[in-house]
Enzyme design. Structure first.
Site, PDB file in Angstrom:
ATOM      1  CG  ASP A  14       7.820  20.312  65.341  1.00 35.55           C
ATOM      2  OD1 ASP A  14       6.769  19.770  64.949  1.00 35.55           O
ATOM      3  OD2 ASP A  14       8.818  19.671  65.716  1.00 35.55           O
ATOM      4  CB  ILE A  72      12.270  14.308  72.726  1.00 35.19           C
ATOM      5  CG1 ILE A  72      11.037  14.695  73.562  1.00 35.19           C
ATOM      6  CG2 ILE A  72      13.394  13.851  73.649  1.00 35.19           C
ATOM      7  CD1 ILE A  72      10.421  13.550  74.339  1.00 35.19           C
ATOM      8  CG  HIS A  73      15.798  17.115  68.833  1.00 34.23           C
ATOM      9  ND1 HIS A  73      15.986  16.696  67.540  1.00 34.23           N
ATOM     10  CD2 HIS A  73      14.645  17.827  68.826  1.00 34.23           C
ATOM     11  CE1 HIS A  73      14.988  17.132  66.783  1.00 34.23           C
ATOM     12  NE2 HIS A  73      14.165  17.822  67.548  1.00 34.23           N
ATOM     13  NE  ARG A  74      23.243  11.649  70.189  1.00 37.55           N
ATOM     14  CZ  ARG A  74      23.670  10.812  69.239  1.00 37.55           C
ATOM     15  NH1 ARG A  74      23.054   9.641  69.069  1.00 37.55           N
ATOM     16  NH2 ARG A  74      24.685  11.133  68.465  1.00 37.55           N
ATOM     17  CD  GLU A  81       4.366  17.539  66.566  1.00 36.68           C
ATOM     18  OE1 GLU A  81       4.752  17.043  65.493  1.00 36.68           O
ATOM     19  OE2 GLU A  81       4.667  18.708  66.922  1.00 36.68           O
ATOM     20  CD  GLU A  97      20.274   7.679  70.615  1.00 34.11           C
ATOM     21  OE1 GLU A  97      19.075   7.485  70.918  1.00 34.11           O
ATOM     22  OE2 GLU A  97      20.742   8.806  70.381  1.00 34.11           O
TER      23      GLU A  97
END
Length: 492
Positions: free
Chosen positions: A165, A168-170, A232, A288
């Site tokens: 997988d 996009i993460h923080r 993806e 955010e």
């Protein structure tokens, strides 16, 4: 589009050929608050604090403290620019993404000598290794928890099934070889991480920064359109007509995007948690997408960095958070997911979908619905219910007729004012889990909310009842070609 785009550099080169799509500066800019502060005025738009505008992408060629490196920001902050980069009309991007989900092309693995991302290698065992010096990650505001990688493509593998997988993460740079990673509940990589942690093992993870925009858009798909086990990257492959190139990492058993500008190789450590703002003590994380600065998380997983590899003269890519860039990355896959589900259930009724910028591409969708016959009355509300099923983080759906320009907020509000009555056209669905970053979703805001992150989902039906359609015809103006009179405004 004849230009072949397969990485960030080719994307930027292409934008240079289109007037008004890219600007560069050689004036020194500080990655701490200054770069994002500048771009807010240049082209951020979206939910960012006013004043702002929709403008070009920007490259900073002189980044304070990082000689030889550049920072690109706002690459996807215009829907028209996304259309240029994906070779599609802006209004049809949702359809392009929907079709690409149905025709996936799997990624391919290339050798190290074919992977520009490994031209330069820095091992964490080397003396003086420090990711904060190697990577010009911006601190978006002066109260952020620290420098953040906001456009890092995180790639991992399920230890039981081998499924992969990318999302996009923080990611906050916490120390010379440590990065904190915030997971929104339900993300697939977190499912993988929990399996590793249960077994007491670290999870290998690669973070690719500065890639083909098609990859960044594709990575933002969510269930049920892309269920657990769906890679993806294959959507990006379909958009480009060839598999995304991957390469084996140098220090961990994982792969990374071969044509990335930077790759961070590391391991998510089992049972290790850190306070996100341990270096700033501000109580805040970073801006955010809803337009507010997210609260710091008191205990989130930690990545131990093993290596950083990059191209020669690398380009850091960043996003300031609340901007049109997030709207396009999150919103276009949202549109594709809704189109896919409604086309199956209501073929021919949904003309188009727009994940509105005011909701950051996640909270609000405008659905353009066609009523062709009396039995279609009521189906528009079924389409809204399907939209909530297609994208679980959706909060509001506005239904409009097919004569309303769903991309024009003034036209949507016109429909709200002339084709809507609040006592009969508002449908509420209370007590449904939504996205945790909406600050209004708390028991303090409404007594109907039992837990933070629960919301009242709402449908605004601004469509004309089928039996009254003849009374709601827009004024009919003569059809002419205005280029005859003002050719400078209507160039072909």
């Amino acid at each position: 589009m004849t230009t072949k785009i397969n990485d960030l550099r080719s994307a930027l080169d292409y934008l240079r050929t289109i007037p008004g799509q890219l600007v560069e500066t050689n004036v020194e800019a500080d990655p701490r608050a200054e770069i994002s502060g500048i771009y807010r005025y240049v082209g951020a738009k979206g939910t960012v604090k006013r004043p702002t505008r929709l403008g070009p992408a920007m490259i900073f060629n002189n980044v304070k403290g990082h000689p030889g490196a550049k920072v690109a920001i706002g690459v996807l902050s215009s829907r028209a620019r996304v259309g240029h980069l994906l070779g599609c009309e802006p209004e049809k991007l949702g359809f392009l993404l929907k079709d690409s989900v149905s025709t996936p092309i799997a990624p391919v693995v290339v050798s190290a000598d074919q992977a520009p991302c490994q031209e330069v290698v820095h091992l964490a065992t080397e003396e003086g290794f420090d990711i904060r010096k190697l990577i010009p990650a911006p601190t978006n505001t002066e109260e952020d928890a620290g420098p953040y990688v906001t456009m890092g493509l995180c790639y991992g593998t399920d230890p039981e099934t081998g499924d992969t997988d990318i999302t996009i993460h923080r990611l906050c740079l916490q120390g010379k070889d440590e990065i904190s990673m915030y997971f929104v509940p339900g993300r697939h990589l977190d499912v993988f991480r929990q399996k590793y942690e249960k077994a007491g093992k670290p999870m290998p993870i690669s973070i690719s920064i500065g890639v083909d925009p098609a990859i960044e858009i594709a990575a933002c798909f969510e269930p049920p359109t892309t269920p657990l086990g769906f890679n993806e990257l294959s959507i990006a492959g379909s958009i480009r007509g060839e598999g995304v190139q991957m390469v084996q990492c140098k220090t961990i058993n994982e792969k990374a995007i071969a044509r990335a500008e930077y790759v961070i190789e590391g391991e998510l450590l089992p049972d290790v948690r850190v306070r996100e703002d341990q270096n700033s003590n501000t109580g805040k994380a970073m801006p955010e997408f809803p337009g507010y600065t997210g609260a710091m998380k008191p205990a989130i997983p930690l990545i131990k960095v093993k290596a950083v590899t990059h191209r020669r003269d690398p380009i850091m890519q960043s996003c300031i958070g609340p901007s049109e860039e997030h709207v396009n990355m999150a919103g276009i896959p949202t549109e594709a997911s809704i189109l896919g589900m409604t086309e199956k259930a209501l073929p021919g009724n949904v003309k188009n979908v727009y994940a509105h910028c005011s909701g950051g591409g996640k909270y609000m969708a405008v659905i353009q619905f066609v009523k062709k016959a009396p039995p279609d009355e009521g189906r528009q509300r079924q389409a809204a219910l399907l939209a909530f099923s297609a994208f679980s983080e959706l909060k509001h759906v506005i239904l409009v007729d097919d004569d309303v320009d769903l991309f024009d907020t003034d036209d949507v509000l016109w429909a709200l004012n002339t084709r809507f009555q609040g006592d009969v056209d508002v449908i509420t669905i209370p007590g449904v889990r939504c996205h945790p970053l909406d600050p209004s979703q708390s028991p303090e805001f409404s007594p109907s909310i039992r837990d933070v992150g629960i919301s009242c989902k709402t449908i605004f039906d601004c469509t004309v009842p089928f039996g009254l359609k003849e009374h709601f015809q827009r004024s009919k103006f003569k059809e002419v070609d205005p280029a005859k009179w003002v050719p400078e405004l209507f160039k072909k």
